[in-house]
Design a protein around this motif. Structure first.
Motif, short mmCIF file in Angstrom:
data_model
loop_
_atom_site.label_atom_id
_atom_site.label_comp_id
_atom_site.label_asym_id
_atom_site.label_seq_id
_atom_site.Cartn_x
_atom_site.Cartn_y
_atom_site.Cartn_z
N ASP A 179 0.97 -1.19 0.07
CA ASP A 179 0.12 -0.07 -0.05
C ASP A 179 1.00 1.31 0.01
N SER A 180 2.05 1.18 -0.15
CA SER A 180 3.05 2.49 -0.27
C SER A 180 4.09 2.10 -1.06
N LEU A 181 4.05 3.20 -2.10
CA LEU A 181 4.99 3.09 -3.45
C LEU A 181 5.93 4.18 -3.30
N TYR A 182 7.31 3.85 -3.84
CA TYR A 182 8.27 4.73 -4.10
C TYR A 182 8.67 4.77 -5.36
N LEU A 183 8.42 6.03 -6.15
CA LEU A 183 8.73 5.73 -7.74
C LEU A 183 10.09 6.51 -8.05
N CYS A 184 10.64 6.02 -9.01
CA CYS A 184 11.95 6.63 -9.64
C CYS A 184 11.85 6.28 -11.35
N GLY A 185 12.54 6.86 -11.72
CA GLY A 185 12.85 6.64 -13.23
C GLY A 185 12.65 7.61 -14.21
N LEU A 186 12.04 7.58 -15.31
CA LEU A 186 11.92 8.43 -16.45
C LEU A 186 10.48 8.46 -17.08
N ALA A 187 9.97 9.67 -17.15
CA ALA A 187 10.49 10.64 -17.03
C ALA A 187 9.64 11.27 -16.09
N THR A 188 10.22 12.05 -15.23
CA THR A 188 9.38 12.72 -13.99
C THR A 188 8.18 13.26 -14.40
N ASP A 189 7.79 14.06 -15.34
CA ASP A 189 7.05 14.82 -15.88
C ASP A 189 5.99 14.25 -16.70
N PHE A 190 6.32 12.86 -17.09
CA PHE A 190 5.35 12.09 -17.76
C PHE A 190 5.11 10.88 -17.22
N CYS A 191 5.99 9.72 -17.44
CA CYS A 191 5.53 8.52 -16.88
C CYS A 191 5.44 8.39 -15.37
N VAL A 192 6.47 9.05 -14.78
CA VAL A 192 6.54 9.19 -13.27
C VAL A 192 5.49 9.76 -12.90
N ALA A 193 4.95 10.95 -13.25
CA ALA A 193 3.95 12.07 -12.53
C ALA A 193 2.68 11.08 -12.92
N TRP A 194 2.44 10.90 -14.06
CA TRP A 194 1.14 10.15 -14.35
C TRP A 194 0.95 8.83 -13.39
N SER A 195 2.05 8.18 -13.29
CA SER A 195 1.81 6.82 -12.58
C SER A 195 1.64 7.32 -11.08
N ALA A 196 2.22 8.39 -10.41
CA ALA A 196 2.15 8.82 -9.21
C ALA A 196 0.85 9.36 -8.83
N LEU A 197 0.14 10.08 -9.87
CA LEU A 197 -1.21 10.56 -9.79
C LEU A 197 -2.24 9.51 -9.55
N ASP A 198 -2.11 8.69 -10.43
CA ASP A 198 -3.00 7.48 -10.42
C ASP A 198 -2.56 6.32 -9.22
N ALA A 199 -1.56 6.48 -8.70
CA ALA A 199 -1.34 5.69 -7.50
C ALA A 199 -2.35 6.43 -6.51
N ARG A 200 -2.10 7.58 -6.41
CA ARG A 200 -2.96 8.40 -5.44
C ARG A 200 -4.37 8.12 -5.48
N ALA A 201 -4.88 8.15 -6.68
CA ALA A 201 -6.25 8.01 -7.16
C ALA A 201 -6.68 6.64 -6.84
N GLN A 202 -5.78 5.44 -6.76
CA GLN A 202 -6.11 4.39 -6.56
C GLN A 202 -6.09 3.95 -4.90
N GLY A 203 -5.54 4.97 -4.20
CA GLY A 203 -5.70 5.05 -2.91
C GLY A 203 -4.27 4.37 -2.27
N PHE A 204 -3.23 4.41 -3.01
CA PHE A 204 -1.89 4.11 -2.42
C PHE A 204 -1.24 5.44 -1.86
N GLU A 205 -0.26 4.99 -0.84
CA GLU A 205 0.46 6.42 -0.50
C GLU A 205 1.76 6.31 -1.26
N CYS A 206 1.91 7.51 -1.89
CA CYS A 206 3.02 7.50 -3.07
C CYS A 206 4.21 8.63 -2.95
N HIS A 207 5.38 8.08 -2.83
CA HIS A 207 6.51 9.04 -2.72
C HIS A 207 7.17 9.04 -3.95
#
Ligand code: VGL
Ligand code: ZN
Length: 205
Positions: A142-170
């Motif tokens: 339930d708690s995610l840590y994201l890294c990689g490429l690219a911050t403003d596309f695949c990382v950010a979209w994944s992070a936003l969806d992680a939150r929308a799906q109820g995960f803690e996200c760093h």
């Protein structure tokens, strides 16, 4: 890190690295850092952008369009990219110096010919799920840590969806690099902040 946490390594693939078709500046600098960080996690998941030949997110699939132009798709505005991460190509392969032998799953995305998928969770139509949410829930993560490429596309979209799906996200800021098209990096951080994504540095881990 605890069993309920996972590291998500986003799209560290040849085409996003210097020399690749959609190279992210300094993208290779994060690879040794990601290798180190991964040792702290029991659970590691890698994503891989995995497009069909002549995918509709490529500028070359649209007459008269150039890379970084935009187009209206049925699901909204789409940035058109240079051809990248075509299935089975060298550019689509994970960086050869990415060294994470304990990776548990590699999840591919962007394989639907007509729909892009920056996010590891769902495609750009905001409807078609990749299955990652179900996988994480079944594993009690339930708690995610994201890294990689690219911050403003695949990382950010994944992070936003992680939150929308109820995960803690760093998002581990120094273990990401950005494309930064027309202020997209600043906008991505603002959106992530609003959504409750926590920015951290690798030495906070
Ligand atoms: C990505 C643009 C197109 C990414 C993938 O990994 O950030 N960006 N496809
Ligand atoms: Zn792509």
């Amino acid at each position: 890190m605890e069993q309920n946490s996972a590291l998500l390594v986003i799209d560290v693939q040849n085409d996003f690295l210097p020399g690749g078709s959609l190279a992210v500046e300094d993208g290779n600098a994060i690879i040794p850092l990601i290798n180190d960080i991964s040792r702290k996690f029991q659970n590691v998941i890698i994503t891989q952008d995995w497009h069909t030949n002549a995918h509709l997110s490529f500028a070359s699939s649209h007459e008269g369009k150039a890379p970084f132009d935009t187009i209206e798709m049925p699901y909204g505005t789409q940035v058109l990219w240079p051809e990248h991460c075509v299935q089975e190509s060298h550019g689509a392969a994970l960086a050869s110096d990415l060294n994470i032998p304990h990776t548990q799953m590699i999840i591919r995305k962007g394989y639907n010919h007509e729909i892009d998928s920056y996010s590891a969770f769902m495609e750009a139509d905001k409807t078609t799920m990749t299955g990652l949410t179900g996988y994480l829930r079944e594993r009690g993560i339930d708690s995610l840590y994201l890294c990689g490429l690219a911050t403003d596309f695949c990382v950010a979209w994944s992070a936003l969806d992680a939150r929308a799906q109820g995960f803690e996200c760093h998002v581990i800021e120094d273990a990401c690099r950005a494309i930064d098209l027309d202020g997209s990096l600043k906008a991505a951080w603002e959106n992530m902040q609003k959504a409750g994504v926590k920015p951290i540095q690798s030495n906070d881990l």
